[in-house]
Write a protein that holds these residues in place. Structure first.
Motif, short mmCIF file in Angstrom:
data_model
loop_
_atom_site.label_atom_id
_atom_site.label_comp_id
_atom_site.label_asym_id
_atom_site.label_seq_id
_atom_site.Cartn_x
_atom_site.Cartn_y
_atom_site.Cartn_z
N MET A 1 4.73 10.62 11.90
CA MET A 1 4.45 10.13 10.55
C MET A 1 3.56 8.89 10.64
O MET A 1 3.94 7.91 11.24
CB MET A 1 5.78 9.77 9.86
N ILE A 3 2.04 7.23 7.96
CA ILE A 3 2.24 6.27 6.87
C ILE A 3 3.73 6.25 6.55
O ILE A 3 4.32 7.30 6.32
CB ILE A 3 1.44 6.66 5.61
N PRO A 4 4.37 5.08 6.54
CA PRO A 4 5.82 5.06 6.28
C PRO A 4 6.12 5.45 4.83
O PRO A 4 5.29 5.27 3.94
CB PRO A 4 6.20 3.61 6.55
N PRO A 5 7.33 5.99 4.57
CA PRO A 5 7.70 6.40 3.22
C PRO A 5 7.58 5.28 2.20
O PRO A 5 7.23 5.53 1.05
CB PRO A 5 9.15 6.85 3.36
N LEU A 8 4.26 5.31 0.79
CA LEU A 8 4.08 6.42 -0.16
C LEU A 8 4.63 6.04 -1.53
O LEU A 8 4.02 6.32 -2.57
CB LEU A 8 4.78 7.68 0.36
N ILE A 9 5.79 5.37 -1.53
CA ILE A 9 6.37 4.93 -2.81
C ILE A 9 5.46 3.91 -3.48
O ILE A 9 5.24 3.96 -4.69
CB ILE A 9 7.79 4.34 -2.56
N VAL A 11 2.27 3.73 -3.16
CA VAL A 11 1.11 4.48 -3.68
C VAL A 11 1.47 5.14 -5.01
O VAL A 11 0.69 5.13 -5.97
CB VAL A 11 0.64 5.53 -2.65
N MET A 12 2.68 5.69 -5.10
CA MET A 12 3.08 6.36 -6.35
C MET A 12 3.23 5.36 -7.50
O MET A 12 2.88 5.65 -8.64
CB MET A 12 4.37 7.15 -6.13
N ILE A 13 3.78 4.18 -7.16
CA ILE A 13 3.89 3.14 -8.20
C ILE A 13 2.49 2.71 -8.65
O ILE A 13 2.20 2.59 -9.84
CB ILE A 13 4.70 1.93 -7.68
N LYS A 15 -0.26 4.42 -8.48
CA LYS A 15 -0.86 5.53 -9.25
C LYS A 15 -0.35 5.52 -10.68
O LYS A 15 -1.13 5.69 -11.63
CB LYS A 15 -0.53 6.86 -8.58
N LEU A 18 -2.03 2.63 -12.51
CA LEU A 18 -3.45 2.91 -12.78
C LEU A 18 -3.60 3.97 -13.87
O LEU A 18 -4.46 3.86 -14.74
CB LEU A 18 -4.14 3.39 -11.50
N GLU A 19 -2.73 4.96 -13.82
CA GLU A 19 -2.81 6.04 -14.81
C GLU A 19 -2.45 5.51 -16.20
O GLU A 19 -3.07 5.90 -17.20
CB GLU A 19 -1.86 7.17 -14.43
#
Lengths: 155, 223
Positions: A1, A3-5, A8-9, A11-13, A15, A18-19
């Motif tokens: 792996m 990129i650590p989880p 990823l979290i 990145v989702m926050i 995103k 930004l959205e």
């Protein structure tokens, strides 16, 4: 792996944020282009002519003529371009020239109270939007078909 | 399934993260289909922004899970088994589409209906299958486990992005279930893209446009 989880979290926050900003900007842009706060107008009942008369100006395009629609009791009555002579409008500083007036003949109406609304028609991209000019104009029709009403304030 | 998805090194909230990922990507699709189309009049540049957000997340996610292109289904070693798995359901569905079209149209469609733009369908089908199976199906398997629940979720999600075109919603639900089922057994996106292409062209050619509203979905359905 690679990129650590936790990343990823993040990145989702990011995103989601930004959205949210994107949708908010889109909504504000839509509001500004579809309903620009540049339309001004006035409408009143002209009892002698049995008409709704007034003026409409787009201050963003002061030389252009505004297309207006009359709606009585939520029913479309007529559409016209506000291009009649209204020297008082130019004199008051609302427009550069005097050709911004409109006058809609009222249709036959039943006895009682009614409400007229005049909308400015605005085209942005491939859609049309309607903006109420001033406030709704209340008026009455008596048994003889005589119209009485009151003026409304401009915006 | 690739071994990377069974990794025990992932933290406790792995299922929750996968569910969040699915939701996030679906939100981007729906924002593009509904919000951007409604507020921008269908600007392709603006529509690309939420799609870009979703693709960026998908890319970061693949790296996070250590997934390779082969894991996702961009591979040829299982191409023939995947084709064999898909052959019968694809033929049955296409026969159903052609018969429905025959019934609705009152005859076979004209060859002229094979428009030049249909040549782009294979690429579009491959992209959709990547997003649907290579990403959503794999995350659905993490969230719900392999099997009918994750297959059903993928079918429902694929149908949801075709709302409010009810004809397409039904067909994509059916297609989504078949393709998700096949992917969980033989993860090969090329075979799925061929099946998807043939089904899409069959719908576009056989079903009269009024019934599918020109294949429009989202807010554009009303325009």
């Amino acid at each position: 792996m690679k990129i650590p989880p936790a990343r990823l979290i993040q990145v989702m926050i990011g995103k989601a944020l930004l959205e949210t900003i994107f949708v908010a900007a889109l909504a504000l842009g839509f509001r500004a282009t579809a309903f620009p706060p540049t339309f001004h107008g006035w409408g009143e009942i002209d009892t002698s002519q049995r008409a709704v008369a007034g003026w409409a100006v787009d201050s963003a395009n002061p030389w252009s003529r505004v297309e207006v629609q009359l709606v009585v009791d939520d029913q479309l009555v007529a559409t016209q371009v506000a291009s009649l002579s209204r020297p008082d409008v130019a004199k008051a500083g609302w427009s550069r020239d005097e050709w911004h007036g409109y006058a809609f003949k009222l249709p036959s109406l039943k006895q009682g109270t009614h409400e007229a609304k005049v909308f400015a028609i605005h085209q942005s991209a491939d859609r049309y939007t309607m903006q109420l000019l001033g406030a709704p104009v209340p008026f009455s029709v008596n048994g003889d078909g005589v119209v009485t009403g009151s003026p409304v304030r401009s915006r | 399934m690739a071994d990377t998805l069974r990794s025990e090194t992932w933290p406790i909230g792995r299922r929750a993260i996968a569910s969040w990922e699915i939701t996030s990507v679906m939100v981007s699709c729906l924002v593009a289909e509904w919000t951007v189309t409604a507020l921008s009049g269908g600007s392709k540049v603006l529509m690309a922004i939420p799609v870009g957000f979703a693709l960026a997340l998908m890319l970061v996610s693949h790296v996070s899970y250590g997934e390779t292109l082969k894991d996702l289904g961009f591979r040829l070693d299982n191409f023939l088994p995947a084709c064999r798995l898909l052959l019968l359901p694809t033929v049955v569905v296409i026969a159903g589409i052609l018969l429905t079209g025959w019934f609705l149209r009152g005859g076979m469609p004209a060859v002229s209906l094979l428009r030049p733009r249909l040549t782009l369908v294979p690429l579009w089908a491959l992209f959709q299958q990547y997003a649907l199976q290579g990403y959503l199906n794999r995350r659905a398997q993490i969230a719900l486990g392999p099997g009918w629940t994750s297959v059903a979720l993928v079918g429902i999600l694929f149908s949801l992005v075709h709302f409010p075109n009810l004809f397409l919603c039904f067909l994509t639900l059916l297609g989504g279930l078949i393709w998700a089922f096949a992917y969980q057994r033989q993860p090969n996106l090329f075979a799925l893209a061929i099946s998807h292409t043939v089904a899409s062209i069959s719908i576009a050619v056989a079903i009269p446009l009024p019934y599918i509203n020109g294949l429009r979905v989202g807010f554009k359905y009303f325009g």
